[in-house]
Write a protein that holds these residues in place. Structure first.
Motif, PDB file in Angstrom:
ATOM      1  N   GLY A  22       0.808  -1.225   0.000  1.00 42.87           N
ATOM      2  CA  GLY A  22       0.000   0.000   0.000  1.00 42.87           C
ATOM      3  C   GLY A  22       0.838   1.270   0.000  1.00 42.87           C
ATOM      4  N   THR A  24       2.668   2.657  -2.194  1.00 42.02           N
ATOM      5  CA  THR A  24       2.661   3.529  -3.379  1.00 42.02           C
ATOM      6  C   THR A  24       1.429   4.439  -3.392  1.00 42.02           C
ATOM      7  OG1 THR A  24       1.680   1.681  -4.586  1.00 42.02           O
ATOM      8  CG2 THR A  24       4.051   2.042  -4.885  1.00 42.02           C
ATOM      9  N   GLN A  25       0.558   4.278  -2.386  1.00 46.33           N
ATOM     10  CA  GLN A  25      -0.606   5.166  -2.281  1.00 46.33           C
ATOM     11  C   GLN A  25      -0.324   6.221  -1.213  1.00 46.33           C
ATOM     12  OE1 GLN A  25      -4.311   2.685  -1.921  1.00 46.33           O
ATOM     13  NE2 GLN A  25      -2.863   1.012  -2.211  1.00 46.33           N
ATOM     14  N   SER A  27      -2.075   8.188   0.220  1.00 51.82           N
ATOM     15  CA  SER A  27      -3.076   8.261   1.293  1.00 51.82           C
ATOM     16  C   SER A  27      -2.713   7.325   2.453  1.00 51.82           C
ATOM     17  CB  SER A  27      -4.457   7.902   0.751  1.00 51.82           C
ATOM     18  OG  SER A  27      -4.447   6.589   0.215  1.00 51.82           O
ATOM     19  N   LYS A  28      -2.010   6.196   2.151  1.00 50.02           N
ATOM     20  CA  LYS A  28      -1.603   5.268   3.217  1.00 50.02           C
ATOM     21  C   LYS A  28      -0.504   5.894   4.082  1.00 50.02           C
ATOM     22  CE  LYS A  28      -2.894   1.407   3.409  1.00 50.02           C
ATOM     23  NZ  LYS A  28      -4.074   0.927   4.192  1.00 50.02           N
ATOM     24  N   SER A 109       6.157   4.423  -8.734  1.00 46.81           N
ATOM     25  CA  SER A 109       4.932   5.021  -9.263  1.00 46.81           C
ATOM     26  C   SER A 109       5.139   5.722 -10.595  1.00 46.81           C
ATOM     27  CB  SER A 109       4.346   6.004  -8.252  1.00 46.81           C
ATOM     28  OG  SER A 109       4.001   5.324  -7.059  1.00 46.81           O
ATOM     29  N   SER A 112       3.207   4.406 -13.399  1.00 50.09           N
ATOM     30  CA  SER A 112       1.795   4.737 -13.602  1.00 50.09           C
ATOM     31  C   SER A 112       1.633   5.812 -14.675  1.00 50.09           C
ATOM     32  CB  SER A 112       1.183   5.236 -12.290  1.00 50.09           C
ATOM     33  OG  SER A 112       1.688   6.530 -11.988  1.00 50.09           O
TER      34      SER A 112
ATOM     35  N   HIS B  71      -4.798  -0.810  -8.475  1.00 48.07           N
ATOM     36  CA  HIS B  71      -5.191  -0.092  -7.267  1.00 48.07           C
ATOM     37  C   HIS B  71      -3.979   0.502  -6.533  1.00 48.07           C
ATOM     38  CE1 HIS B  71      -7.554   0.898  -3.762  1.00 48.07           C
ATOM     39  NE2 HIS B  71      -6.696   0.251  -3.003  1.00 48.07           N
ATOM     40  N   PHE B  73      -1.797   2.261  -7.653  1.00 51.40           N
ATOM     41  CA  PHE B  73      -1.521   3.624  -8.114  1.00 51.40           C
ATOM     42  C   PHE B  73      -2.748   4.519  -8.016  1.00 51.40           C
ATOM     43  CE2 PHE B  73       1.762   1.254 -10.744  1.00 51.40           C
ATOM     44  CZ  PHE B  73       2.800   1.539  -9.872  1.00 51.40           C
ATOM     45  N   THR B  74      -3.403   4.491  -6.856  1.00 51.69           N
ATOM     46  CA  THR B  74      -4.476   5.446  -6.632  1.00 51.69           C
ATOM     47  C   THR B  74      -3.909   6.594  -5.807  1.00 51.69           C
ATOM     48  OG1 THR B  74      -5.158   3.858  -4.944  1.00 51.69           O
ATOM     49  CG2 THR B  74      -6.614   4.122  -6.817  1.00 51.69           C
ATOM     50  N   PHE B  75      -3.920   7.760  -6.415  1.00 55.00           N
ATOM     51  CA  PHE B  75      -3.376   8.936  -5.742  1.00 55.00           C
ATOM     52  C   PHE B  75      -4.543   9.833  -5.343  1.00 55.00           C
ATOM     53  CE2 PHE B  75      -0.174   7.934  -9.186  1.00 55.00           C
ATOM     54  CZ  PHE B  75       0.618   7.140  -8.376  1.00 55.00           C
ATOM     55  N   THR B  76      -5.008   9.654  -4.119  1.00 53.74           N
ATOM     56  CA  THR B  76      -6.212  10.369  -3.707  1.00 53.74           C
ATOM     57  C   THR B  76      -5.916  11.536  -2.771  1.00 53.74           C
ATOM     58  OG1 THR B  76      -6.471   8.756  -1.941  1.00 53.74           O
ATOM     59  CG2 THR B  76      -7.738   8.380  -3.933  1.00 53.74           C
TER      60      THR B  76
END
Lengths: 156, 143
Positions: A22, A24-25, A27-28, A109, A112, B71, B73-76
């Motif tokens: 997680g 690479t997110q 938000s984590k 990332s 992406s 998922h 690579f979700t940049f929120t």
């Protein structure tokens, strides 16, 4: 050649681990650092998992006379807890909290194709250059524009 | 704690530790990503090749994630371009000044119980938490 293949495979597994965990997110990451909000402890488990493996592996591996494909280990030599260490860590941490990316996940990332990630990595590389300009100005033996000298040993 | 992903994060963490151990065993090098990137920026003939291969491996892994785990690579997180650029500058400069990031200090250094890396790790977590507090609780989550 084996050495390069091993580095490639290590980088690949490293990236998969970051993605699966997680990390690479952003938000984590921001969720972990938000101790006074909706705290997400996932990052702590990533660290626990990685450290559990490397803690044991390190002790077994450095007992060997040499690595598999190179003559010797290149191990961090610095031990000083000085101002550059703490200031650097604080500056890094501020950027990490602000963007939610540290260098590993940012590099992964890039795959992406996200413009945000490309911007972050370009800025990160610029920051590294700025540091080398300040730490090793033109004319200094380790100036940024010279390419024939080793990066300092003992790098973490 | 609604976003907590304990199993996936633990498995991913084990893989990160395994990858770092593999690099140490095969090449004798510490898996510090900021140092590896910086080593490519200021290359030395014999030292740049393995670093480039490690980074290429990271991109290949990223490519696999893009296909099999999009998922990832979700940049929120809501951030302006200016905030992202500033964050990148701080991360690049700070990791060079402090000689390491989450991988070199946080994983490899802490595993060796190196006091230097333990101090760096506590410092960057504290600084990150301070900035997230300011962004999330004083600026409403957007900068």
């Amino acid at each position: 050649m084996k050495r390069l293949a091993a580095a490639f495979v290590s980088g690949c597994v490293f990236a998969l681990g970051l993605g699966i965990s997680g990390m690479t997110q952003p938000s984590k990451v921001v969720g972990f650092l938000d101790f006074f909000g909706h705290w997400d402890p996932s990052l702590a488990l990533v660290m626990i998992g990685a450290i559990a493996v490397y803690f044991v592996a390190w002790r077994l591996i450095v007992r060997r006379p040499a690595p598999l494909f190179t003559p010797r280990f290149v191990l961090p030599g610095r031990t000083a807890i000085d101002r550059p260490l703490l200031a650097g860590a604080a500056i890094f941490g501020a950027g990490w909290g602000l963007g939610g990316f540290c260098p590993g996940p940012a590099i992964v990332s890039l795959a992406s194709g996200s413009g945000t990630v490309i911007l972050f990595v370009l800025a990160m590389v610029t920051g590294m250059y700025l540091h080398s300009l300040i730490a090793h100005p033109i004319g200094h033996p380790r100036a940024a524009l010279r390419v024939d000298l080793a990066v300092p040993a003992g790098d973490s | 704690m609604e976003n907590f992903t304990p199993i996936a994060s633990l498995i991913g963490g084990l893989m990160i530790g395994l990858a770092a151990a593999g690099l140490l065993l095969s090449t004798g090098q510490v898996a510090g990503v900021s140092g590896i990137v910086a080593g490519v920026l200021r290359p030395v003939k014999t030292e740049v090749a393995w670093r480039l291969c490690f980074l290429a491996g990271m991109l290949a892994g990223g490519g696999a994630l893009r296909i099999y785990l999009p998922h990832a690579f979700t940049f929120t997180v809501a951030r302006s371009a200016g905030a992202i650029a500033l964050a990148g500058l701080l991360v690049g400069f700070g990791t060079r000044l402090g000689n390491g990031c989450t991988s070199g200090h946080g994983v490899c250094g802490v595993s060796r119980l190196a006091p230097r890396s333990l101090c760096a790790t506590l410092t960057f977590i504290a600084a990150g938490a301070a900035v997230v507090y300011i962004v999330n609780h004083l600026f409403g989550g957007y900068v």
